[in-house]
Design an enzyme around this catalytic site. Structure first.
Site, PDB file in Angstrom:
ATOM      1  N   GLY A  46       0.866  -1.174   0.000  1.00 20.16           N
ATOM      2  CA  GLY A  46       0.000   0.000   0.000  1.00 20.16           C
ATOM      3  C   GLY A  46       0.899   1.218   0.000  1.00 20.16           C
ATOM      4  O   GLY A  46       1.815   1.309  -0.809  1.00 20.16           O
ATOM      5  N   GLU A  47       0.694   2.076   0.941  1.00 21.97           N
ATOM      6  CA  GLU A  47       1.535   3.271   1.056  1.00 21.97           C
ATOM      7  C   GLU A  47       2.004   3.373   2.505  1.00 21.97           C
ATOM      8  O   GLU A  47       1.200   3.600   3.407  1.00 21.97           O
ATOM      9  CB  GLU A  47       0.730   4.503   0.618  1.00 21.97           C
ATOM     10  CG  GLU A  47       1.475   5.809   0.731  1.00 21.97           C
ATOM     11  CD  GLU A  47       2.871   5.764   0.119  1.00 21.97           C
ATOM     12  OE1 GLU A  47       3.013   5.384  -1.052  1.00 21.97           O
ATOM     13  OE2 GLU A  47       3.839   6.102   0.827  1.00 21.97           O
ATOM     14  N   SER A  48       3.302   3.177   2.704  1.00 21.37           N
ATOM     15  CA  SER A  48       3.813   3.058   4.076  1.00 21.37           C
ATOM     16  C   SER A  48       3.646   4.341   4.881  1.00 21.37           C
ATOM     17  O   SER A  48       3.447   4.292   6.099  1.00 21.37           O
ATOM     18  CB  SER A  48       5.284   2.628   4.054  1.00 21.37           C
ATOM     19  OG  SER A  48       6.065   3.576   3.358  1.00 21.37           O
ATOM     20  N   CYS A  78       6.120  -5.353   0.684  1.00 23.31           N
ATOM     21  CA  CYS A  78       6.237  -4.032   0.059  1.00 23.31           C
ATOM     22  C   CYS A  78       6.114  -2.925   1.123  1.00 23.31           C
ATOM     23  O   CYS A  78       7.013  -2.793   1.937  1.00 23.31           O
ATOM     24  CB  CYS A  78       5.228  -3.911  -1.085  1.00 23.31           C
ATOM     25  SG  CYS A  78       5.753  -2.709  -2.296  1.00 23.31           S
ATOM     26  N   ARG A 107      12.697   3.443  -0.118  1.00 21.96           N
ATOM     27  CA  ARG A 107      11.360   3.434  -0.725  1.00 21.96           C
ATOM     28  C   ARG A 107      11.451   3.737  -2.221  1.00 21.96           C
ATOM     29  O   ARG A 107      12.291   4.516  -2.651  1.00 21.96           O
ATOM     30  CB  ARG A 107      10.472   4.482  -0.074  1.00 21.96           C
ATOM     31  CG  ARG A 107      10.140   4.190   1.363  1.00 21.96           C
ATOM     32  CD  ARG A 107       9.317   5.320   1.967  1.00 21.96           C
ATOM     33  NE  ARG A 107       8.105   5.542   1.214  1.00 21.96           N
ATOM     34  CZ  ARG A 107       7.600   6.748   0.948  1.00 21.96           C
ATOM     35  NH1 ARG A 107       8.209   7.844   1.357  1.00 21.96           N
ATOM     36  NH2 ARG A 107       6.483   6.862   0.262  1.00 21.96           N
ATOM     37  N   ILE A 135       5.824  -3.506  -7.419  1.00 28.77           N
ATOM     38  CA  ILE A 135       5.070  -2.281  -7.688  1.00 28.77           C
ATOM     39  C   ILE A 135       5.616  -1.165  -6.786  1.00 28.77           C
ATOM     40  O   ILE A 135       5.439  -1.216  -5.569  1.00 28.77           O
ATOM     41  CB  ILE A 135       3.563  -2.490  -7.406  1.00 28.77           C
ATOM     42  CG1 ILE A 135       3.037  -3.691  -8.205  1.00 28.77           C
ATOM     43  CG2 ILE A 135       2.781  -1.224  -7.728  1.00 28.77           C
ATOM     44  CD1 ILE A 135       1.639  -4.138  -7.816  1.00 28.77           C
ATOM     45  N   ARG A 136       6.288  -0.217  -7.376  1.00 32.53           N
ATOM     46  CA  ARG A 136       6.942   0.870  -6.603  1.00 32.53           C
ATOM     47  C   ARG A 136       7.626   0.261  -5.357  1.00 32.53           C
ATOM     48  O   ARG A 136       7.431   0.706  -4.230  1.00 32.53           O
ATOM     49  CB  ARG A 136       5.917   1.937  -6.183  1.00 32.53           C
ATOM     50  CG  ARG A 136       5.464   2.805  -7.340  1.00 32.53           C
ATOM     51  CD  ARG A 136       4.763   4.050  -6.867  1.00 32.53           C
ATOM     52  NE  ARG A 136       3.659   3.746  -5.974  1.00 32.53           N
ATOM     53  CZ  ARG A 136       3.475   4.272  -4.771  1.00 32.53           C
ATOM     54  NH1 ARG A 136       4.330   5.149  -4.299  1.00 32.53           N
ATOM     55  NH2 ARG A 136       2.451   3.940  -4.047  1.00 32.53           N
ATOM     56  N   HIS A 171       4.930  -8.442  -4.271  1.00 38.30           N
ATOM     57  CA  HIS A 171       3.547  -8.695  -3.834  1.00 38.30           C
ATOM     58  C   HIS A 171       3.165 -10.162  -4.043  1.00 38.30           C
ATOM     59  O   HIS A 171       2.524 -10.495  -5.051  1.00 38.30           O
ATOM     60  CB  HIS A 171       2.583  -7.821  -4.641  1.00 38.30           C
ATOM     61  CG  HIS A 171       2.560  -6.392  -4.200  1.00 38.30           C
ATOM     62  ND1 HIS A 171       1.604  -5.889  -3.345  1.00 38.30           N
ATOM     63  CD2 HIS A 171       3.386  -5.370  -4.498  1.00 38.30           C
ATOM     64  CE1 HIS A 171       1.839  -4.611  -3.138  1.00 38.30           C
ATOM     65  NE2 HIS A 171       2.914  -4.266  -3.825  1.00 38.30           N
ATOM     66  N   GLU A 173       0.866 -11.777  -2.856  1.00 38.77           N
ATOM     67  CA  GLU A 173      -0.595 -11.990  -2.772  1.00 38.77           C
ATOM     68  C   GLU A 173      -1.290 -11.749  -4.114  1.00 38.77           C
ATOM     69  O   GLU A 173      -2.464 -12.059  -4.254  1.00 38.77           O
ATOM     70  CB  GLU A 173      -1.188 -11.090  -1.673  1.00 38.77           C
ATOM     71  CG  GLU A 173      -1.388  -9.623  -2.035  1.00 38.77           C
ATOM     72  CD  GLU A 173      -0.106  -8.798  -2.057  1.00 38.77           C
ATOM     73  OE1 GLU A 173       1.006  -9.364  -1.961  1.00 38.77           O
ATOM     74  OE2 GLU A 173      -0.216  -7.563  -2.208  1.00 38.77           O
TER      75      GLU A 173
HETATM   76  N1  GLN Z   1       6.140   2.866  -2.396  1.00 39.36           N
HETATM   77  C1  GLN Z   1       5.225   2.432  -1.386  1.00 39.36           C
HETATM   78  C2  GLN Z   1       5.627   2.983  -0.019  1.00 39.36           C
HETATM   79  O1  GLN Z   1       6.565   3.692   0.116  1.00 39.36           O
HETATM   80  C3  GLN Z   1       5.124   0.928  -1.315  1.00 39.36           C
HETATM   81  C4  GLN Z   1       4.501   0.401  -2.585  1.00 39.36           C
HETATM   82  C5  GLN Z   1       3.733  -0.872  -2.396  1.00 39.36           C
HETATM   83  O2  GLN Z   1       3.438  -1.299  -1.276  1.00 39.36           O
HETATM   84  N2  GLN Z   1       3.346  -1.447  -3.505  1.00 39.36           N
HETATM   85  O3  GLN Z   1       4.955   2.695   0.930  1.00 39.36           O
END
Ligand code: GLN
Length: 188
Positions: A46-48, A78, A107, A135-136, A171, A173
């Site tokens: 997600g987004e940390s 992630c 990150r 993913i990112r 990921h 999942e």
């Molecule tokens: N770039 C996101 C972060 O800094 C992590 C990306 C992800 O969980 N797919 O949280």
């Protein structure tokens, strides 16, 4: 035995389906009461920075830290990996994290959303490659001596474990392959 999935933000629902496909009983964790029900916890992608904020406002941050100190098995993917790291190279100044595994991460080190990619990984303990989606994704930029490396991609560690703490920069999942979740459940 119940496995919690931190469900404040991000890709928690697919983790839950995968754990259930392995026969685990699951709980979506949003409150301290939910946390008390579980024996292990998955922290999703997600987004940390957002997760850090929501962990603070939901007052879940400290109770989870206490459970991790008491050796609760935890699996971060992630953004979840970022939350479990010892240090974040480019985290936001107010970003909180657990320091549960002796790695430093950077990150978004693999680039932006458009640079997300898929690849086949060799994973310790698995007979055939695992199809992984990045993913990112964060990158491990320092690895402590007690951390067990389970998989690498182009010389970077992408799956690792230290005692009851497991982390993946990708990921697992998002495929139909539940073998990495199965590796985690073996520790629970
Ligand atoms: N770039 C996101 C972060 O800094 C992590 C990306 C992800 O969980 N797919 O949280």
């Amino acid at each position: 035995m119940k496995v919690g999935i931190l469900a404040l933000q991000g890709a928690f629902a697919v983790h839950e389906e995968m754990l259930q496909s392995l026969g685990a009983e699951t709980v979506q964790v949003r409150t301290t009461q939910d946390l008390e029900l579980v024996d292990a916890l998955v922290m999703p992608g997600g987004e940390s920075t957002t997760m850090s904020h929501l962990l603070t406002t939901s007052q879940l941050f400290d109770p989870i830290a206490e459970r991790i100190n008491n050796a609760m098995p935890v699996f971060g993917t992630c953004a979840g990996m970022i939350l479990l790291a010892k240090s974040i190279a480019d985290g936001r100044p107010d970003q909180r994290f657990y320091g549960a595994i002796d790695i430093d991460v950077q990150r978004n080190a693999y680039g932006r959303q458009v640079e997300s990619f898929e690849t086949e990984l060799q994973v310790a303990g698995l007979q055939t490659p695992f199809h992984a989606m990045f993913i990112r994704a964060p990158q491990v930029v320092r690895l402590g001596g007690d951390v067990e490396v389970l998989s690498t991609h182009e010389d970077k560690v992408v799956l690792a474990r230290q005692g009851p703490v497991m982390v993946a920069s990708f990921h697992p999942e998002l495929t139909s392959d539940n073998r990495i979740h199965s590796l985690f459940l073996q520790e629970v």
